[in-house]
Design a protein around this motif. Structure first.
Motif, PDB file in Angstrom:
ATOM      1  N   GLN A 103     -27.113 -54.523  24.909  1.00 49.82           N
ATOM      2  CA  GLN A 103     -27.951 -53.785  23.969  1.00 49.82           C
ATOM      3  C   GLN A 103     -29.124 -53.125  24.685  1.00 49.82           C
ATOM      4  OE1 GLN A 103     -29.119 -55.653  20.349  1.00 49.82           O
ATOM      5  NE2 GLN A 103     -27.394 -57.044  20.397  1.00 49.82           N
ATOM      6  N   ASN A 104     -29.529 -51.983  24.172  1.00 51.24           N
ATOM      7  CA  ASN A 104     -30.697 -51.253  24.656  1.00 51.24           C
ATOM      8  C   ASN A 104     -30.612 -50.903  26.137  1.00 51.24           C
ATOM      9  OD1 ASN A 104     -31.853 -51.387  22.079  1.00 51.24           O
ATOM     10  ND2 ASN A 104     -32.630 -53.415  22.506  1.00 51.24           N
ATOM     11  N   GLN A 105     -29.417 -50.613  26.615  1.00 48.65           N
ATOM     12  CA  GLN A 105     -29.234 -50.200  27.995  1.00 48.65           C
ATOM     13  C   GLN A 105     -28.506 -48.863  28.032  1.00 48.65           C
ATOM     14  OE1 GLN A 105     -27.614 -53.152  30.610  1.00 48.65           O
ATOM     15  NE2 GLN A 105     -28.731 -54.809  29.617  1.00 48.65           N
ATOM     16  N   PHE A 106     -28.658 -48.167  29.159  1.00 50.23           N
ATOM     17  CA  PHE A 106     -27.959 -46.901  29.320  1.00 50.23           C
ATOM     18  C   PHE A 106     -27.554 -46.720  30.774  1.00 50.23           C
ATOM     19  CE2 PHE A 106     -32.424 -45.994  29.976  1.00 50.23           C
ATOM     20  CZ  PHE A 106     -32.443 -45.113  31.041  1.00 50.23           C
ATOM     21  N   LEU A 107     -26.570 -45.851  30.987  1.00 53.07           N
ATOM     22  CA  LEU A 107     -26.090 -45.495  32.315  1.00 53.07           C
ATOM     23  C   LEU A 107     -26.231 -43.989  32.464  1.00 53.07           C
ATOM     24  CD1 LEU A 107     -22.660 -47.344  32.081  1.00 53.07           C
ATOM     25  CD2 LEU A 107     -24.728 -48.231  33.152  1.00 53.07           C
ATOM     26  N   VAL A 108     -26.741 -43.542  33.591  1.00 56.04           N
ATOM     27  CA  VAL A 108     -26.802 -42.110  33.903  1.00 56.04           C
ATOM     28  C   VAL A 108     -25.882 -41.900  35.096  1.00 56.04           C
ATOM     29  CG1 VAL A 108     -28.259 -40.188  34.619  1.00 56.04           C
ATOM     30  CG2 VAL A 108     -29.164 -41.924  33.071  1.00 56.04           C
ATOM     31  N   CYS A 109     -24.905 -41.012  34.932  1.00 56.67           N
ATOM     32  CA  CYS A 109     -23.886 -40.817  35.967  1.00 56.67           C
ATOM     33  C   CYS A 109     -23.700 -39.344  36.272  1.00 56.67           C
ATOM     34  CB  CYS A 109     -22.532 -41.352  35.483  1.00 56.67           C
ATOM     35  SG  CYS A 109     -22.540 -43.049  34.945  1.00 56.67           S
ATOM     36  N   ASP A 110     -23.269 -39.078  37.501  1.00 52.90           N
ATOM     37  CA  ASP A 110     -22.827 -37.745  37.873  1.00 52.90           C
ATOM     38  C   ASP A 110     -21.670 -37.384  36.944  1.00 52.90           C
ATOM     39  OD1 ASP A 110     -20.858 -35.962  39.417  1.00 52.90           O
ATOM     40  OD2 ASP A 110     -22.697 -35.829  40.608  1.00 52.90           O
TER      41      ASP A 110
ATOM     42  N   THR B  81     -19.016 -35.872  37.344  1.00 52.55           N
ATOM     43  CA  THR B  81     -17.668 -35.990  37.910  1.00 52.55           C
ATOM     44  C   THR B  81     -17.178 -37.437  37.900  1.00 52.55           C
ATOM     45  OG1 THR B  81     -18.530 -36.213  40.168  1.00 52.55           O
ATOM     46  CG2 THR B  81     -18.004 -33.985  39.399  1.00 52.55           C
ATOM     47  N   PHE B  82     -18.096 -38.380  37.702  1.00 54.81           N
ATOM     48  CA  PHE B  82     -17.749 -39.799  37.648  1.00 54.81           C
ATOM     49  C   PHE B  82     -17.413 -40.145  36.205  1.00 54.81           C
ATOM     50  CE2 PHE B  82     -19.234 -44.300  37.283  1.00 54.81           C
ATOM     51  CZ  PHE B  82     -18.271 -44.856  38.104  1.00 54.81           C
ATOM     52  N   GLU B  83     -16.275 -40.747  35.972  1.00 54.60           N
ATOM     53  CA  GLU B  83     -15.860 -41.082  34.616  1.00 54.60           C
ATOM     54  C   GLU B  83     -15.707 -42.596  34.488  1.00 54.60           C
ATOM     55  OE1 GLU B  83     -12.480 -38.783  33.435  1.00 54.60           O
ATOM     56  OE2 GLU B  83     -13.387 -36.925  34.117  1.00 54.60           O
ATOM     57  N   PRO B  84     -16.813 -43.300  34.227  1.00 60.31           N
ATOM     58  CA  PRO B  84     -16.747 -44.753  34.133  1.00 60.31           C
ATOM     59  C   PRO B  84     -16.094 -45.204  32.825  1.00 60.31           C
ATOM     60  CG  PRO B  84     -18.908 -44.030  33.487  1.00 60.31           C
ATOM     61  CD  PRO B  84     -18.153 -42.800  33.934  1.00 60.31           C
ATOM     62  N   THR B  85     -15.735 -46.444  32.781  1.00 66.92           N
ATOM     63  CA  THR B  85     -15.313 -47.069  31.531  1.00 66.92           C
ATOM     64  C   THR B  85     -16.524 -47.837  31.030  1.00 66.92           C
ATOM     65  OG1 THR B  85     -13.060 -47.298  32.352  1.00 66.92           O
ATOM     66  CG2 THR B  85     -13.670 -48.637  30.449  1.00 66.92           C
ATOM     67  N   PRO B  86     -17.267 -47.251  30.084  1.00 66.54           N
ATOM     68  CA  PRO B  86     -18.490 -47.908  29.634  1.00 66.54           C
ATOM     69  C   PRO B  86     -18.179 -49.172  28.840  1.00 66.54           C
ATOM     70  CG  PRO B  86     -18.071 -45.947  28.338  1.00 66.54           C
ATOM     71  CD  PRO B  86     -17.037 -45.987  29.415  1.00 66.54           C
ATOM     72  N   PRO B  87     -19.148 -50.072  28.735  1.00 63.61           N
ATOM     73  CA  PRO B  87     -18.939 -51.293  27.948  1.00 63.61           C
ATOM     74  C   PRO B  87     -18.629 -50.962  26.494  1.00 63.61           C
ATOM     75  CG  PRO B  87     -20.934 -51.456  29.274  1.00 63.61           C
ATOM     76  CD  PRO B  87     -20.459 -50.036  29.363  1.00 63.61           C
ATOM     77  N   VAL B  88     -17.992 -51.887  25.814  1.00 67.04           N
ATOM     78  CA  VAL B  88     -17.705 -51.739  24.380  1.00 67.04           C
ATOM     79  C   VAL B  88     -19.020 -51.542  23.639  1.00 67.04           C
ATOM     80  CG1 VAL B  88     -16.813 -52.937  22.346  1.00 67.04           C
ATOM     81  CG2 VAL B  88     -15.621 -53.129  24.529  1.00 67.04           C
ATOM     82  N   GLY B  89     -19.059 -50.613  22.706  1.00 63.29           N
ATOM     83  CA  GLY B  89     -20.261 -50.362  21.923  1.00 63.29           C
ATOM     84  C   GLY B  89     -21.161 -49.303  22.519  1.00 63.29           C
ATOM     85  N   PHE B  90     -20.682 -48.583  23.542  1.00 64.12           N
ATOM     86  CA  PHE B  90     -21.468 -47.523  24.151  1.00 64.12           C
ATOM     87  C   PHE B  90     -20.961 -46.164  23.682  1.00 64.12           C
ATOM     88  CE2 PHE B  90     -23.633 -50.507  26.508  1.00 64.12           C
ATOM     89  CZ  PHE B  90     -24.382 -49.989  27.545  1.00 64.12           C
TER      90      PHE B  90
ATOM     91  N   SER C 105     -26.013 -47.630  24.806  1.00 64.77           N
ATOM     92  CA  SER C 105     -25.698 -48.596  23.771  1.00 64.77           C
ATOM     93  C   SER C 105     -25.902 -47.936  22.411  1.00 64.77           C
ATOM     94  CB  SER C 105     -26.630 -49.805  23.915  1.00 64.77           C
ATOM     95  OG  SER C 105     -26.644 -50.567  22.738  1.00 64.77           O
ATOM     96  N   GLU C 106     -25.014 -48.177  21.480  1.00 67.71           N
ATOM     97  CA  GLU C 106     -25.145 -47.577  20.148  1.00 67.71           C
ATOM     98  C   GLU C 106     -26.361 -48.125  19.412  1.00 67.71           C
ATOM     99  OE1 GLU C 106     -21.287 -48.254  18.459  1.00 67.71           O
ATOM    100  OE2 GLU C 106     -20.393 -46.628  19.615  1.00 67.71           O
ATOM    101  N   THR C 107     -26.914 -49.243  19.879  1.00 65.74           N
ATOM    102  CA  THR C 107     -28.119 -49.802  19.257  1.00 65.74           C
ATOM    103  C   THR C 107     -29.394 -49.221  19.852  1.00 65.74           C
ATOM    104  OG1 THR C 107     -28.182 -51.676  20.795  1.00 65.74           O
ATOM    105  CG2 THR C 107     -26.952 -51.981  18.748  1.00 65.74           C
ATOM    106  N   LEU C 108     -29.266 -48.422  20.916  1.00 59.81           N
ATOM    107  CA  LEU C 108     -30.424 -47.814  21.568  1.00 59.81           C
ATOM    108  C   LEU C 108     -30.634 -46.414  21.013  1.00 59.81           C
ATOM    109  CD1 LEU C 108     -32.536 -47.931  23.892  1.00 59.81           C
ATOM    110  CD2 LEU C 108     -30.792 -46.909  25.351  1.00 59.81           C
ATOM    111  N   PRO C 109     -31.791 -46.141  20.395  1.00 57.44           N
ATOM    112  CA  PRO C 109     -32.045 -44.793  19.897  1.00 57.44           C
ATOM    113  C   PRO C 109     -32.173 -43.821  21.071  1.00 57.44           C
ATOM    114  CG  PRO C 109     -33.713 -46.344  19.092  1.00 57.44           C
ATOM    115  CD  PRO C 109     -32.879 -47.056  20.097  1.00 57.44           C
TER     116      PRO C 109
END
Length: 55
Positions: A10-17, A19-28, A42-46
């Motif tokens: 919860q309340n986390q985010f990832l910033v990626c290039d 061209t990089f296609e990560p598999t984000p955690p469930v709920g992102f 995170s869907e809980t992060l505004p």
């Protein structure tokens, strides 16, 4: 034991290039930030995106 259905990161985010296609955690969710950067949050992060001209 009951199963916890809450978002694990919860309340986390990832910033990626972009061209990089990560598999984000469930709920992102995914948002294209610029042509070169993508944000997964995170869907809980505004999350709001504001711009000033080209910035």
């Amino acid at each position: 034991m009951s199963q916890n259905n809450r978002v694990q990161h919860q309340n986390q985010f990832l910033v990626c290039d972009s061209t990089f296609e990560p598999t984000p955690p469930v709920g992102f969710s995914h948002a294209e930030f610029t042509d070169e950067l993508d944000v997964y949050h995170s869907e809980t992060l505004p999350v709001f995106q504001a711009s000033d001209g080209d910035n």
